[in-house]
Structure formats: C-alpha cells, structure tokens
Design a protein around this motif. Structure first.
Motif, mmCIF file in Angstrom:
data_model
loop_
_atom_site.group_PDB
_atom_site.id
_atom_site.type_symbol
_atom_site.label_atom_id
_atom_site.label_comp_id
_atom_site.label_asym_id
_atom_site.label_seq_id
_atom_site.Cartn_x
_atom_site.Cartn_y
_atom_site.Cartn_z
ATOM 1 N N ARG A 92 -20.265 6.274 -39.549
ATOM 2 C CA ARG A 92 -20.867 6.766 -38.305
ATOM 3 C C ARG A 92 -21.526 5.619 -37.545
ATOM 4 N NH1 ARG A 92 -25.006 11.855 -37.291
ATOM 5 N NH2 ARG A 92 -25.005 11.626 -35.003
ATOM 6 N N LEU A 93 -21.230 5.545 -36.255
ATOM 7 C CA LEU A 93 -21.896 4.574 -35.390
ATOM 8 C C LEU A 93 -23.299 5.081 -35.072
ATOM 9 C CD1 LEU A 93 -19.121 3.744 -32.751
ATOM 10 C CD2 LEU A 93 -19.764 2.433 -34.783
ATOM 11 N N GLY A 94 -24.238 4.157 -34.905
ATOM 12 C CA GLY A 94 -25.553 4.586 -34.451
ATOM 13 C C GLY A 94 -26.716 3.756 -34.941
ATOM 14 N N LYS A 95 -26.631 3.254 -36.159
ATOM 15 C CA LYS A 95 -27.743 2.478 -36.662
ATOM 16 C C LYS A 95 -27.908 1.224 -35.806
ATOM 17 C CE LYS A 95 -29.780 0.739 -40.863
ATOM 18 N NZ LYS A 95 -29.612 0.456 -42.266
ATOM 19 N N ASP A 96 -29.106 0.960 -35.309
ATOM 20 C CA ASP A 96 -29.426 -0.174 -34.431
ATOM 21 C C ASP A 96 -28.754 -0.073 -33.063
ATOM 22 O OD1 ASP A 96 -30.999 -1.531 -36.402
ATOM 23 O OD2 ASP A 96 -29.147 -2.248 -37.318
ATOM 24 N N LEU A 97 -28.066 1.005 -32.784
ATOM 25 C CA LEU A 97 -27.342 1.163 -31.528
ATOM 26 C C LEU A 97 -28.115 2.129 -30.640
ATOM 27 C CD1 LEU A 97 -24.627 0.222 -30.301
ATOM 28 C CD2 LEU A 97 -23.590 2.271 -31.250
ATOM 29 N N GLU A 98 -28.599 1.636 -29.498
ATOM 30 C CA GLU A 98 -29.390 2.480 -28.600
ATOM 31 C C GLU A 98 -28.518 3.322 -27.691
ATOM 32 O OE1 GLU A 98 -32.359 0.239 -26.536
ATOM 33 O OE2 GLU A 98 -33.128 -0.639 -28.387
ATOM 34 N N GLU A 99 -27.280 2.888 -27.483
ATOM 35 C CA GLU A 99 -26.385 3.622 -26.586
ATOM 36 C C GLU A 99 -24.935 3.394 -26.991
ATOM 37 O OE1 GLU A 99 -25.070 3.648 -21.880
ATOM 38 O OE2 GLU A 99 -26.903 2.640 -22.444
ATOM 39 N N TYR A 100 -24.155 4.456 -26.931
ATOM 40 C CA TYR A 100 -22.700 4.359 -27.043
ATOM 41 C C TYR A 100 -22.131 5.407 -26.109
ATOM 42 C CZ TYR A 100 -17.912 4.236 -28.635
ATOM 43 O OH TYR A 100 -16.541 4.122 -28.671
ATOM 44 N N SER A 101 -21.478 4.965 -25.064
ATOM 45 C CA SER A 101 -20.925 5.856 -24.045
ATOM 46 C C SER A 101 -19.508 5.418 -23.706
ATOM 47 C CB SER A 101 -21.780 5.813 -22.774
ATOM 48 O OG SER A 101 -23.101 6.217 -23.039
ATOM 49 N N PRO A 102 -18.510 6.030 -24.333
ATOM 50 C CA PRO A 102 -17.138 5.665 -23.979
ATOM 51 C C PRO A 102 -16.884 5.870 -22.481
ATOM 52 C CG PRO A 102 -17.162 6.993 -25.959
ATOM 53 C CD PRO A 102 -18.557 7.027 -25.401
ATOM 54 N N GLU A 103 -16.297 4.866 -21.864
ATOM 55 C CA GLU A 103 -15.962 4.915 -20.436
ATOM 56 C C GLU A 103 -14.548 5.450 -20.288
ATOM 57 O OE1 GLU A 103 -18.062 4.031 -17.937
ATOM 58 O OE2 GLU A 103 -19.637 3.523 -19.373
ATOM 59 N N LEU A 104 -14.321 6.291 -19.291
ATOM 60 C CA LEU A 104 -13.005 6.901 -19.126
ATOM 61 C C LEU A 104 -12.067 6.133 -18.197
ATOM 62 C CD1 LEU A 104 -13.963 10.662 -19.081
ATOM 63 C CD2 LEU A 104 -12.957 9.339 -20.919
ATOM 64 N N SER A 105 -12.538 5.377 -17.252
ATOM 65 C CA SER A 105 -11.714 4.582 -16.333
ATOM 66 C C SER A 105 -10.454 5.324 -15.897
ATOM 67 C CB SER A 105 -11.324 3.244 -16.971
ATOM 68 O OG SER A 105 -12.454 2.490 -17.262
ATOM 69 N N ALA A 106 -10.625 6.261 -15.005
ATOM 70 C CA ALA A 106 -9.512 7.085 -14.527
ATOM 71 C C ALA A 106 -8.568 6.289 -13.630
ATOM 72 C CB ALA A 106 -10.058 8.286 -13.765
ATOM 73 N N ASN A 107 -7.283 6.580 -13.746
ATOM 74 C CA ASN A 107 -6.278 6.024 -12.845
ATOM 75 C C ASN A 107 -5.991 7.097 -11.801
ATOM 76 O OD1 ASN A 107 -4.336 4.379 -11.710
ATOM 77 N ND2 ASN A 107 -2.715 5.145 -13.035
#
Length: 166
Positions: A29-44
């Motif tokens: 699991r991601l998250g330890k020491d990570l303040e933010e994780y926001s996958p970007e969608l970059s639409a075409n």
C-alpha cells in the motif's frame, strides 16, 4: 452527506518482479511518508468544426499517471527491493511492468470477496534516487495502461479477485 476521508481510497502497487517464479503479486500500500497521491487523468479531447459553424467535442481517451514523491526506502520492504532492482539494473520495457489496485475502503466490504476495487496494468518509472539528509529516496511515477478491471480486494490477504461477468 459526509465527506470521505482520504485514507479510505487505498492504492496498492504490485512489488513482485515480473517473471519471478515466486508466485503471485506482492501488493504494497502506498501512503507511508506520502502526503499526497492523485493520479492525473490527462484527457485527450478532440474538437472539430464543420462548414455550418458547429463544433463537436469528443473525449477519446485518458492517459492516467501518478507521482509517488517522496518515497523513502526501507530495508526489507518489497517495493523498495523492486525499485532498487530497477535502479541497479537500469531496467526497461517489460521489466518495469506492474499492476496497481485502487481499493474503495469507504464502500461496504463483502465478507467473502473484500472491498470493491479497480485493478490496472501500469509501468514504474523511477525518476531519481538519493535524496537529502532525511533518508534514501527513490521517487517514481506510475503510468497506467488504461486496462481497468473491476473486482474485489481483500485487505487482510492483499489479494484481488476479478468481478465475475454474466
């Protein structure tokens, strides 16, 4: 209506080495020491105008990616071992493939199957390694391959099961 706390959107990365004979995925699991994780969608988005002066707009695809920074290395952690292997071997192509599972912990858990989840194939791109005096860091990006699969994830066993289709 209550807001959903961020901790209830869980992101798991498969840290197993592709082609390893050790068996199935090793989800971390991601998250330890990570303040933010926001996958970007970059639409075409494609826009076309016709001779009548009308414009049509179509969204044709997404290029989804997320940045994991900082990522502090911890000896014995499966994800650290995977990232260090990419660094040490200058790995490319299929050697950087993985899967990512996004788990909706705010939804009701099925006692047999687990929480609703989406699994997608992805590629790990190590951005750099080293860091400052706070610790050894290996920041990386996840580039999703746009092949999402609905299913369920059991948090206690870290296993994904694809949704059965009729």
């Amino acid at each position: 209506m209550a807001k959903i706390e961020r901790k209830f959107m869980a992101h798991y990365v498969d840290a197993a080495v592709p082609g390893d004979s050790g068996g199935g995925p090793t989800y971390v699991r991601l998250g330890k020491d990570l303040e933010e994780y926001s996958p970007e969608l970059s639409a075409n988005v494609e826009k076309k105008s016709n001779i009548l002066g009308e414009t049509s707009t179509m969204l044709t695809s997404y290029e989804k990616s997320g940045s994991v920074e900082p990522y502090y290395a911890e000896k014995g952690d499966a994800l650290f071992e995977r990232l260090q292997g990419i660094v040490d071997g200058c790995l490319v192509l299929d050697d950087c493939n993985t899967t990512v599972v996004e788990v909706h912990l705010w939804e009701e858990e099925d006692p047999e199957k687990g929480f609703p989840a989406i699994k997608d194939d992805a590629v790990i791109e190590v951005v750099s390694y080293g860091g400052d005096s706070t610790g050894y860091q290996i920041p990386f990006n996840l580039h999703y391959k746009a092949s999402p699969m609905k299913g369920f994830f059991k948090v206690d066993t870290k296993t994904f099961t694809a949704e059965e289709t009729a």
